[in-house]
Design an enzyme around this catalytic site. Sequence first.
Site, PDB file in Angstrom:
ATOM      1  N   GLU A   9      73.096 -19.345   6.594  1.00  0.00           N
ATOM      2  CA  GLU A   9      72.627 -18.015   6.961  1.00  0.00           C
ATOM      3  C   GLU A   9      71.232 -18.198   7.523  1.00  0.00           C
ATOM      4  OE1 GLU A   9      71.409 -13.558   5.451  1.00  0.00           O
ATOM      5  OE2 GLU A   9      71.906 -15.041   3.929  1.00  0.00           O
ATOM      6  N   ASP A  34      64.932 -19.475   5.993  1.00  0.00           N
ATOM      7  CA  ASP A  34      63.948 -18.478   6.413  1.00  0.00           C
ATOM      8  C   ASP A  34      62.579 -19.134   6.376  1.00  0.00           C
ATOM      9  OD1 ASP A  34      64.242 -15.121   6.520  1.00  0.00           O
ATOM     10  OD2 ASP A  34      62.208 -15.907   6.376  1.00  0.00           O
ATOM     11  N   ASP A  83      65.411 -10.266  13.948  1.00  0.00           N
ATOM     12  CA  ASP A  83      64.509  -9.561  14.853  1.00  0.00           C
ATOM     13  C   ASP A  83      65.084  -9.736  16.258  1.00  0.00           C
ATOM     14  OD1 ASP A  83      62.453  -8.835  16.627  1.00  0.00           O
ATOM     15  OD2 ASP A  83      60.900  -9.509  15.240  1.00  0.00           O
ATOM     16  N   LYS A  87      60.906  -7.838  23.562  1.00  0.00           N
ATOM     17  CA  LYS A  87      59.950  -8.106  24.638  1.00  0.00           C
ATOM     18  C   LYS A  87      60.359  -9.362  25.417  1.00  0.00           C
ATOM     19  CE  LYS A  87      56.003  -5.935  22.460  1.00  0.00           C
ATOM     20  NZ  LYS A  87      54.674  -6.131  21.885  1.00  0.00           N
ATOM     21  N   ASP A 119      72.026  -4.412  13.766  1.00  0.00           N
ATOM     22  CA  ASP A 119      71.906  -2.993  14.087  1.00  0.00           C
ATOM     23  C   ASP A 119      71.364  -2.820  15.499  1.00  0.00           C
ATOM     24  OD1 ASP A 119      69.331  -4.061  13.230  1.00  0.00           O
ATOM     25  OD2 ASP A 119      68.628  -2.015  13.557  1.00  0.00           O
TER      26      ASP A 119
END
Length: 180
Positions: A9, A34, A83, A87, A119
């Site tokens: 993950e 992470d 994220d 940009k 999302d």
Amino acid sequence: NNDNPIVLELGCGKGEYAINLARMNPKVNYIGIDIKGSRLCVGAEIVEKENLKNVIFIRTQIEYLLSIFLIDEIYEIWITFPDPQIKFNRRRKRLTHPKMLEKYKIILKSNGVVNLKTDSLFLYGYTLGLLENGPYNILKAINDIYSIHYNDNRLSIKTYYENQFLKNNQPITYLAFSFI
């Protein structure tokens, strides 16, 4: 167990997805990655408390995957609510940027699958466009997983962020693909 498949993950945060997948599939080893150690500590505490033997966390940048894993070592990759890096000057930071996909292809087994649950309609559309125009096999493309009945318990796992997005009536999208 070293013979069990390994699932990653990426950008796992507190490890909610990896932990829930590990509970569902005790014969699969899960690794959450992470960069934020404080987030990983939350997941590690749950793993320790529940004595889960098939999930660990690594604090590192995802860009270093090729230094951590062997060729064809990984069975499956989950990217959950990353994220979207909207940009233009941050596009190379997207976890579905072509340079990242190249890394995934190297560490994934030949039949390995990458899953993206997000999302962000932007990230979903961006990734779908890449997949449609490249050497990829799109296995599933769902633009709102909760608007249809889908028979995969793994998609019913809801992270803290997913619950926040659902409260705001944001659709949750899902892509599953492999490499040709």
